[in-house]
Enzyme design. Structure first.
Site, PDB file in Angstrom:
ATOM      1  N   GLY A 158      84.570  75.563 135.054  1.00  7.27           N
ATOM      2  CA  GLY A 158      83.736  74.966 136.310  1.00  7.27           C
ATOM      3  C   GLY A 158      82.687  73.951 136.162  1.00  7.27           C
TER       4      GLY A 158
ATOM      5  N   GLU B 231      88.184  70.909 131.449  1.00  7.25           N
ATOM      6  CA  GLU B 231      87.964  72.093 130.369  1.00  7.25           C
ATOM      7  C   GLU B 231      88.859  72.737 129.726  1.00  7.25           C
ATOM      8  OE1 GLU B 231      84.761  74.107 132.067  1.00  7.25           O
ATOM      9  OE2 GLU B 231      83.304  72.606 132.343  1.00  7.25           O
TER      10      GLU B 231
ATOM     11  N   GLU C 192      87.805  75.824 122.858  1.00  7.43           N
ATOM     12  CA  GLU C 192      88.940  76.874 122.637  1.00  7.43           C
ATOM     13  C   GLU C 192      89.117  77.498 124.064  1.00  7.43           C
ATOM     14  OE1 GLU C 192      89.860  81.370 120.303  1.00  7.43           O
ATOM     15  OE2 GLU C 192      87.853  80.309 120.173  1.00  7.43           O
TER      16      GLU C 192
END
Ligand SMILES: [Zn+2]
Length: 177
Positions: A78, A98, A140
């Site tokens: 987000g 992301e 990750e």
């Protein structure tokens, strides 16, 4: 999110004059008012849009933050909305950036206010179209079963609230460990 809603410029964005706290006539709280031109600087929270991506098997994706604040903690993808995009578009864009993940079938999960951060967080759940991978600002991606959500390693209270809402929506709130 590093900027604080009450620490913006001390100078008028219209004319460069000095700002002072004043209660404008008919207003309910003090505002930053330009002493030169009278322009009132309203401070409004900024919208953030995010997504909890869910796979067909019911597991959900979180990303591990690679930046401060809360570096190395888990959060759903987000970020801040850009001018010219809808909340859904912003949430999907941030998920692509992301987590390198395409999503579809967005469904509003909840809207949460972080008063001291000056943000309103709009959270969707969506169907994940792939596995994703670490992207910008993340180190990750992790897929978690509902019973394995890392509650003690979540980045923000909004992360916690949204995941609780997600469990409840699926009738799985008993799985919160
Ligand atoms: Zn001014």
């Amino acid at each position: 999110m590093t900027s604080h809603p009450h620490s913006s410029s001390r100078y008028c964005m219209q004319c460069g004059g000095d700002l002072a706290e004043r209660l404008p006539q008919g207003d309910s709280m003090a505002r930053l008012v330009c002493e030169a031109c009278g322009f009132i600087h309203y401070l409004n929270p900024r919208p953030v849009a995010g997504i909890i991506p869910v796979r067909e098997d019911g597991n959900l994706l979180l990303v591990r933050r690679a930046i401060e604040p809360r570096r190395s903690f888990w959060v759903f993808p987000g970020g801040f909305m850009d001018v010219g995009e809808t909340a859904e578009e912003a949430a999907a864009r941030e998920t692509q950036e992301e987590a390198n993940l395409e999503v579809t079938a967005l469904s509003l999960l909840g809207v949460y206010t972080r008063i001291h951060a000056g943000v309103v967080v709009i959270v969707y759940e969506a169907l994940a179209l792939g596995e994703g991978s670490a992207g910008s600002e993340t180190s990750e991606v992790g897929w978690f079963a509902p019973a394995a959500i890392p509650w003690s390693e979540l980045a923000f209270d909004t992360t916690h609230w949204a995941l609780e809402a997600w469990l409840k929506k699926r009738g799985l709130e008993d799985l919160k460990n």
